[in-house]
Design an enzyme around this catalytic site. Structure first.
Site, PDB file in Angstrom:
ATOM      1  N   SER A  13       1.123  -1.469   0.493  1.00  0.00           N
ATOM      2  CA  SER A  13       0.118  -0.271  -0.014  1.00  0.00           C
ATOM      3  C   SER A  13       0.894   1.606  -0.108  1.00  0.00           C
ATOM      4  O   SER A  13       0.638   2.272  -0.345  1.00  0.00           O
ATOM      5  CB  SER A  13      -0.923  -0.232   0.376  1.00  0.00           C
ATOM      6  N   MET A  90      10.636  -6.629   4.082  1.00  0.00           N
ATOM      7  CA  MET A  90      11.104  -7.266   5.322  1.00  0.00           C
ATOM      8  C   MET A  90      12.064  -8.013   5.302  1.00  0.00           C
ATOM      9  O   MET A  90      12.188  -9.565   6.360  1.00  0.00           O
ATOM     10  CB  MET A  90       9.618  -8.353   5.833  1.00  0.00           C
ATOM     11  N   ARG A  91      13.049  -7.381   4.618  1.00  0.00           N
ATOM     12  CA  ARG A  91      14.171  -8.405   4.731  1.00  0.00           C
ATOM     13  C   ARG A  91      15.507  -7.627   5.786  1.00  0.00           C
ATOM     14  O   ARG A  91      15.106  -6.035   4.746  1.00  0.00           O
ATOM     15  CB  ARG A  91      14.720  -9.051   3.594  1.00  0.00           C
ATOM     16  N   LEU A  93      18.970  -5.364   5.706  1.00  0.00           N
ATOM     17  CA  LEU A  93      20.063  -5.615   4.319  1.00  0.00           C
ATOM     18  C   LEU A  93      21.420  -5.179   5.069  1.00  0.00           C
ATOM     19  O   LEU A  93      21.165  -4.122   6.013  1.00  0.00           O
ATOM     20  CB  LEU A  93      19.662  -4.349   3.352  1.00  0.00           C
ATOM     21  N   ASN A 107      13.729   5.042   3.835  1.00  0.00           N
ATOM     22  CA  ASN A 107      12.422   3.665   4.595  1.00  0.00           C
ATOM     23  C   ASN A 107      11.612   4.030   5.532  1.00  0.00           C
ATOM     24  O   ASN A 107      12.174   5.361   6.096  1.00  0.00           O
ATOM     25  CB  ASN A 107      13.669   3.105   5.605  1.00  0.00           C
ATOM     26  N   HIS A 109       9.328   3.283   8.743  1.00  0.00           N
ATOM     27  CA  HIS A 109       9.278   2.320   9.842  1.00  0.00           C
ATOM     28  C   HIS A 109       7.811   2.790  10.770  1.00  0.00           C
ATOM     29  O   HIS A 109       8.105   3.844  10.823  1.00  0.00           O
ATOM     30  CB  HIS A 109      10.230   2.508  10.694  1.00  0.00           C
ATOM     31  N   ASP A 145      17.238   0.341  11.020  1.00  0.00           N
ATOM     32  CA  ASP A 145      16.077   1.150  11.769  1.00  0.00           C
ATOM     33  C   ASP A 145      16.585   2.823  12.420  1.00  0.00           C
ATOM     34  O   ASP A 145      16.339   3.203  13.522  1.00  0.00           O
ATOM     35  CB  ASP A 145      14.636   0.869  12.352  1.00  0.00           C
TER      36      ASP A 145
HETATM   37  C1  GAR Z   1       3.813  -0.696   6.330  1.00  0.00           C
HETATM   38  O1  GAR Z   1       3.372   0.062   7.843  1.00  0.00           O
HETATM   39  C2  GAR Z   1       5.426  -0.589   7.077  1.00  0.00           C
HETATM   40  O2  GAR Z   1       5.445   0.358   7.957  1.00  0.00           O
HETATM   41  C3  GAR Z   1       5.758  -2.160   7.469  1.00  0.00           C
HETATM   42  O3  GAR Z   1       5.691  -2.838   6.867  1.00  0.00           O
HETATM   43  C4  GAR Z   1       4.762  -2.514   6.545  1.00  0.00           C
HETATM   44  C5  GAR Z   1       4.347  -2.272   4.792  1.00  0.00           C
HETATM   45  O4  GAR Z   1       2.598  -2.337   3.947  1.00  0.00           O
HETATM   46  N1  GAR Z   1       7.249  -2.016   7.460  1.00  0.00           N
HETATM   47  C6  GAR Z   1       7.955  -1.892   8.698  1.00  0.00           C
HETATM   48  O5  GAR Z   1       7.698  -3.033   8.925  1.00  0.00           O
HETATM   49  C7  GAR Z   1       9.371  -2.457   8.158  1.00  0.00           C
HETATM   50  N2  GAR Z   1      10.237  -2.571   9.246  1.00  0.00           N
HETATM   51  P1  GAR Z   1       1.905  -2.264   2.497  1.00  0.00           P
HETATM   52  O6  GAR Z   1       2.818  -3.363   2.368  1.00  0.00           O
HETATM   53  O7  GAR Z   1       0.946  -1.855   2.993  1.00  0.00           O
HETATM   54  O8  GAR Z   1       2.864  -0.925   2.863  1.00  0.00           O
END
Ligand code: GAR
Length: 196
Positions: A13, A90-91, A93, A107, A109, A145
């Site tokens: 999203s 979600m990997r 790096l 990024n 977070h 992060d």
């Molecule tokens: C989002 O909330 C993003 O901030 C989080 O994953 C979700 C992805 O949603 N990211 C992390 O947690 C990174 N560590 P999306 O695929 O709908 O954009």
């Protein structure tokens, strides 16, 4: 015009919000949406928007992060991005990849960094009794992060919030914050943005 690669792992999203923002006078355009799994729902959404897609699956490289990052770098670099946006990628790096994109990779977070690095941010914020929570866009450095903050969006925490209801409120803010930061970043402006 700057070229932007967006790396995702799931529904994408944030990727959609970023890609849709890059029109008209925006100084950038999406050149690639890459996922680390062919199952990532965002791949179809990117294809529907006419953005080139790619998959670099981490699973064949299990236990060999360097090999995964080498393949990832090759595919990303082949699309010649100026900027790499991690959007729910979600990997973790390591320096091997991050070092090659330093200063050009950002990024999002789901917390007000430096609070709540890592996973489970919404449950942890609720458990701590926070009155507000939110999201952060930052430059990517080898530390998880971490890295210079380019923007933060705050949302209230409500008394009846669950991790899911709080996550949904934060996600709406993410969809406002990330495009706003990318627009500035692509224009060479790293002044932090604060929303609302
Ligand atoms: C989002 O909330 C993003 O901030 C989080 O994953 C979700 C992805 O949603 N990211 C992390 O947690 C990174 N560590 P999306 O695929 O709908 O954009």
């Amino acid at each position: 015009m700057k070229r932007v690669a967006i790396l995702i792992s799931g529904g994408g999203s944030n990727m959609v919000a970023l890609a849709q923002s890059m029109t008209g006078a925006h100084p950038a355009r999406p050149c690639l949406v890459l996922a680390n799994s062919a199952d990532a729902g965002g791949l179809q959404r990117a294809a529907d928007m006419g953005v080139p897609t790619a998959v670099v699956d981490h699973r064949p490289h299990r236990g060999d992060r360097a090999a995964f990052e080498e393949e990832l770098h090759g595919v990303v670099a082949a699309h010649r991005p100026d900027i790499v946006c991690l959007a729910g990628f979600m990997r973790v790096l390591t320096e091997g990849f991050v070092g090659r994109w330093r200063g050009r990779m950002i990024n999002i977070h789901p917390s007000l960094l430096p609070k709540y690095r890592g996973l489970g941010t919404h449950a942890r914020a609720l458990h701590a009794g926070e009155a507000e929570h939110g999201c952060t866009v930052h430059e990517v450095t080898p530390a998880l992060d971490d890295g210079p903050i380019l923007g933060q969006g705050r949302v209230p925490v409500r008394a009846d919030d669950t991790p899911d209801s709080l996550a949904a409120r934060v996600l709406e803010m993410e969809h406002r914050l990330y495009p706003a930061v990318l627009r500035r970043f692509a224009a060479g402006d790293r002044t932090p943005i604060h929303l609302p």
